[in-house]
Design a protein around this motif. Structure first.
Motif, PDB file in Angstrom:
ATOM      1  N   ARG A  27       0.996  -1.212  -0.104  1.00  6.14           N
ATOM      2  CA  ARG A  27      -0.023  -0.138   0.068  1.00  6.14           C
ATOM      3  C   ARG A  27       0.717   1.300   0.030  1.00  6.14           C
ATOM      4  N   SER A  56      -8.218  12.390  -8.451  1.00  8.52           N
ATOM      5  CA  SER A  56      -8.765  11.947  -7.146  1.00  8.52           C
ATOM      6  C   SER A  56      -8.132  12.846  -5.932  1.00  8.52           C
ATOM      7  N   LEU A 105     -10.110  21.824  -1.218  1.00  9.05           N
ATOM      8  CA  LEU A 105      -8.685  22.032  -0.538  1.00  9.05           C
ATOM      9  C   LEU A 105      -7.893  22.630  -1.477  1.00  9.05           C
ATOM     10  N   PHE A 134      -2.381  16.428   3.390  1.00 14.07           N
ATOM     11  CA  PHE A 134      -3.413  15.208   3.855  1.00 14.07           C
ATOM     12  C   PHE A 134      -2.897  13.803   3.552  1.00 14.07           C
ATOM     13  N   ARG A 138       0.232  12.752   5.556  1.00 12.37           N
ATOM     14  CA  ARG A 138      -0.203  12.369   6.747  1.00 12.37           C
ATOM     15  C   ARG A 138      -0.585  11.022   6.567  1.00 12.37           C
ATOM     16  N   ARG A 146      -2.700   8.526  13.860  1.00 10.90           N
ATOM     17  CA  ARG A 146      -2.422   9.564  12.810  1.00 10.90           C
ATOM     18  C   ARG A 146      -3.157   9.698  11.852  1.00 10.90           C
ATOM     19  N   VAL A 147      -3.729   8.742  11.069  1.00  9.51           N
ATOM     20  CA  VAL A 147      -4.415   8.689   9.916  1.00  9.51           C
ATOM     21  C   VAL A 147      -5.843   9.098  10.440  1.00  9.51           C
ATOM     22  N   LEU A 190      -6.770  11.209  12.811  1.00  4.50           N
ATOM     23  CA  LEU A 190      -6.506  12.672  12.892  1.00  4.50           C
ATOM     24  C   LEU A 190      -6.314  13.318  11.707  1.00  4.50           C
ATOM     25  N   ALA A 191      -5.645  12.940  10.680  1.00  5.67           N
ATOM     26  CA  ALA A 191      -5.454  13.346   9.584  1.00  5.67           C
ATOM     27  C   ALA A 191      -6.865  13.403   8.725  1.00  5.67           C
ATOM     28  N   VAL A 192      -7.594  12.559   8.994  1.00  2.00           N
ATOM     29  CA  VAL A 192      -8.880  12.551   8.325  1.00  2.00           C
ATOM     30  C   VAL A 192      -9.801  13.421   8.807  1.00  2.00           C
ATOM     31  N   ARG A 235      -8.621  16.863   7.812  1.00  2.00           N
ATOM     32  CA  ARG A 235      -9.086  17.363   6.578  1.00  2.00           C
ATOM     33  C   ARG A 235     -10.557  17.761   6.507  1.00  2.00           C
ATOM     34  N   THR A 250     -11.118  21.065   7.806  1.00  2.00           N
ATOM     35  CA  THR A 250     -10.629  22.113   7.020  1.00  2.00           C
ATOM     36  C   THR A 250     -11.621  22.348   5.677  1.00  2.00           C
ATOM     37  N   GLN A 251     -12.125  21.210   5.213  1.00  2.00           N
ATOM     38  CA  GLN A 251     -13.030  21.531   4.220  1.00  2.00           C
ATOM     39  C   GLN A 251     -14.474  22.182   4.738  1.00  2.00           C
ATOM     40  N   GLU A 290     -16.907  11.277  -1.606  1.00  2.00           N
ATOM     41  CA  GLU A 290     -15.623  10.429  -1.684  1.00  2.00           C
ATOM     42  C   GLU A 290     -15.808   9.261  -2.681  1.00  2.00           C
ATOM     43  N   THR A 340     -11.584   9.808  -4.568  1.00  2.00           N
ATOM     44  CA  THR A 340     -10.716   9.846  -3.289  1.00  2.00           C
ATOM     45  C   THR A 340     -10.701   8.775  -2.381  1.00  2.00           C
ATOM     46  N   LEU A 352      -7.864   6.588  -1.276  1.00  2.00           N
ATOM     47  CA  LEU A 352      -7.311   6.234   0.334  1.00  2.00           C
ATOM     48  C   LEU A 352      -7.281   4.686   0.627  1.00  2.00           C
ATOM     49  N   PRO A 361      -2.085   3.032   3.014  1.00  2.00           N
ATOM     50  CA  PRO A 361      -2.103   2.350   4.272  1.00  2.00           C
ATOM     51  C   PRO A 361      -3.013   3.118   5.126  1.00  2.00           C
TER      52      PRO A 361
END
Lengths: 242, 245
Positions: free
Chosen positions: A82, A93, A98, A106, A109, B4-5, B7-9, B12, B15-16, B77, B82, B86, B90
C-alpha cells in the motif's frame, strides 16, 4: 531460452496471469497475461478497451473473477504494497475544496511521509505557483497534475497512472514524460495508460490493447515495424487479425 | 488502526467545512434560529410546552444534520475516486470512519454549545440536570448521525438517493421518539418499534435532563445511543470495500 524466461520473470515488477474481470455481466478482461518490468511502459488503446480495469487490478482495487496479479512478488492489493504503489485514477482523485498543498499534506499524513516531500512533489508536477490555490478553481490539467503529485509521495517503487497527460498542453506533456523517465531511471516501474496513440514513442515499451486483449507488446520501433506510425500499426494488427 | 491517520482525516474534513463558509454558518446558526422559532410559536400559549419539546429538538438537530452532511460527503468521496485512492493507501477503514466521526462530533459539540446556550441562556429553557450533560448527549447524537449517514451512503448511488434516506431513516425515528406522542402512549407495536430506534433514547436522555434529572438514567440512555453509533460504524466499515466491481 528457459534461462532468459526465468531471468525476465525475476525482473518483472508486475506479473499478470490469465486475469479475468467481469463487470456488469460483461467480460471486460477475458483472460489477460502480461508482465511489466522497470522502465516506462505505455498501455495504449481506445477508451473502453479495459485499460482502467487492468490498472485497477494492478493496484488491487478491482474485484477479479479469476487469474492472478502480482506486484513486486506480492499479490496485488497486499497490505505491504500500500505504500509502494502510487496510483492516479482517471478522474483527479483530490479534494476540490482544498488547496493543492492541503491535499498533499493530507495524503502525506495518511502515508506517514515527511512534510518536506510535499514541496518536492508539487515542484515535480510544476504546480509550485498554484500551491495555495483551491483545486476546484484550477484547470483540468492542473487538477490532474495535483492528483499525480499525490501519487509521487512516499517515493513508491511502482507508479500506476491512468491517463495522466490527457488534455495537457504539449510542453507540459513533454515535461511529464521526462518526469516519468527520470523516475524510471531511478529503477521504478511506471505504467502509464493513454488513448492518444502519438504518446507511444515516449515509452520504453508499449502494450497495445483492444477489447480486453493485448494485441501487441514490444518497443515502439518493434510494433511500428514498417508502418508510418503506431496508429497505422494498430490498424494493420487489427485488420490482419480479422 | 492509526491515530495519525484518524487525525489526518478529521483535520481534513474540518478544513473542508471551514472553507465552506455557508455550510459552516448554517451548521452553527440554524439550530439556534429554529430553537428561537419554536420558543416564539408557544409564547402566547399557557403552560410550558417549550420546555417539553425543546430538549427533544436539541437531540434531533445534531443527529439529522450530521446524518445528511455525512451521507452526502461520503458519497462524494466514493464518486470522486478519493476513497478508492485512500483505500489503496495504508489507511484502515476504521481510521476513515473514526476520522469523520471525530470531525463531525467536534462540530456537533460547538453547534450544541450554541443551541443549548441560546435555549437556556436567552429563551429560558429550564434544565434541572447539569447543562454540560446536554452537550454530551448532543455530541453522542451527532456521532450516531455520522455513523448512520456513513452506513446509508453505501446504499446510495446518487446524491438524490442519499437525500431520500433522510425521510426513510430519520423521519420515522422523529415521529416515534416521543416528541409528538409520549412513547408510553403509543400503540404497543409502535412502542416496541420505538424501543429499538436510537433517537428515542437520545430524546429520552434530553427530557430526563430537563425533567427528573436522574443522571444514572441519562448515562444509560447515552450508552444505548453510543452502542447504536458504534454498531453503525462497524457496519459502515463492512460496507467500505477495498475491491469494487
Amino acid at each position: 531460452m528457459a534461462g532468459s524466461t526465468i531471468q525476465r520473470m525475476m525482473n518483472n515488477v508486475i506479473d499478470i496471469r490469465e486475469l479475468v474481470v467481469v463487470r456488469g455481466g460483461h467480460e471486460v478482461l477475458p483472460g489477460i497475461s502480461l508482465a511489466v518490468a522497470a522502465g516506462v511502459t505505455g498501455l495504449l488503446g481506445p477508451s473502453g478497451c479495459g485499460k482502467s480495469t487492468l490498472l485497477r487490478a494492478v493496484v488491487g482495487v478491482q474485484r477479479v473473477r479469476s487469474g492472478g496479479v502480482e506486484v513486486l512478488g506480492l499479490p496485488a492489493g497486499d497490505r505491504r504494497l500500500r505504500d509502494r504503489v502510487g496510483y492516479v485514477t482517471q478522474a483527479a482523485s483530490v479534494y476540490d475544496d482544498l488547496t493543492v498543498a492541503e491535499n498533499l499534506h493530507f495524503f502525506a499524513r495518511v502515508l506517514g511521509v515527511d512534510r518536506a516531500e510535499v514541496d518536492e512533489a508539487i515542484a515535480a508536477v510544476d504546480l509550485a505557483d498554484r500551491r495555495d490555490h483551491v483545486v476546484g478553481n484550477l484547470s483540468g490539467g492542473q487538477r490532474s497534475r495535483a492528483s499525480l503529485a499525490v501519487a509521487l509521495l512516499g517515493d513508491p517503487d511502482v507508479l500506476v497512472l491512468d491517463e495522466p497527460t490527457v488534455g495537457l498542453d504539449p510542453v507540459l506533456r513533454r515535461d511529464l514524460w521526462r518526469l516519468f523517465h527520470r523516475l524510471a531511471d531511478s529503477g521504478k516501474a511506471v505504467l502509464v495508460s493513454s488513448h492518444v496513440m502519438d504518446e507511444a514513442d515516449r515509452c520504453d515499451r508499449l502494450l497495445l490493447m483492444r477489447e480486453g486483449r493485448i494485441i501487441a507488446d514490444g518497443t515502439p520501433a518493434e510494433i511500428r515495424g514498417g508502418a508510418p506510425d503506431i496508429e497505422a500499426a494498430f490498424l494493420q494488427i487489427v485488420e490482419g487479425a480479422a | 488502526m492509526s491515530a495519525r491517520v484518524t487525525l489526518a482525516v478529521a483535520g481534513r474534513v474540518l478544513t473542508q467545512v471551514r472553507r465552506d463558509h455557508r455550510t459552516l454558518a448554517m451548521l452553527l446558526l440554524l439550530p439556534c434560529l429554529l430553537m428561537t422559532l419554536l420558543w416564539w410559536m408557544f409564547l402566547d400559549l399557557p403552560g410550558d410546552v417549550f420546555d417539553g419539546i425543546g430538549p427533544g429538538l436539541l437531540a434531533i438537530f445534531p443527529f439529522t444534520v450530521m446524518f445528511l452532511v455525512t451521507s452526502v460527503t461520503t458519497l462524494r468521496e466514493r464518486g470522486s475516486g478519493t476513497l478508492e485512492r485512500l483505500l489503496s493507501m495504508p489507511m484502515g477503514k476504521l481510521d476513515f470512519l473514526l476520522g469523520y466521526a471525530l470531525a463531525f462530533g467536534l462540530l456537533a459539540a460547538v453547534q450544541s454549545a450554541l443551541a443549548v446556550g441560546v435555549s437556556v441562556g436567552l429563551l429560558g429553557l429550564e434544565v434541572n440536570g447539569p447543562v454540560w450533560l446536554l452537550g454530551v448527549v448532543a455530541v453522542v447524537d451527532a456521532v450516531l448521525g455520522t455513523a448512520l449517514g456513513l452506513l446509508v451512503s453505501a446504499f446510495a448511488d446518487t446524491e438524490f438517493q442519499a437525500v431520500q434516506f433522510m425521510p426513510a431513516f430519520v423521519i420515522p425515528q422523529l415521529l416515534l421518539c416521543g416528541l409528538f406522542v409520549a412513547r408510553e402512549f403509543l400503540p404497543p407495536v409502535l412502542q416496541a418499534i420505538s424501543d429499538v430506534l436510537p433517537l428515542s433514547y437520545a430524546v429520552d436522555a434530553m427530557q430526563e435532563l430537563v425533567g427528573a434529572a436522574d443522571q444514572a438514567s441519562v448515562w444509560a440512555d447515552v450508552a444505548v445511543v453510543l452502542g447504536f453509533a458504534l454498531a453503525g460504524l462497524a457496519l459502515g466499515a463492512a460496507t467500505l470495500r477495498r475491491r469494487t466491481a
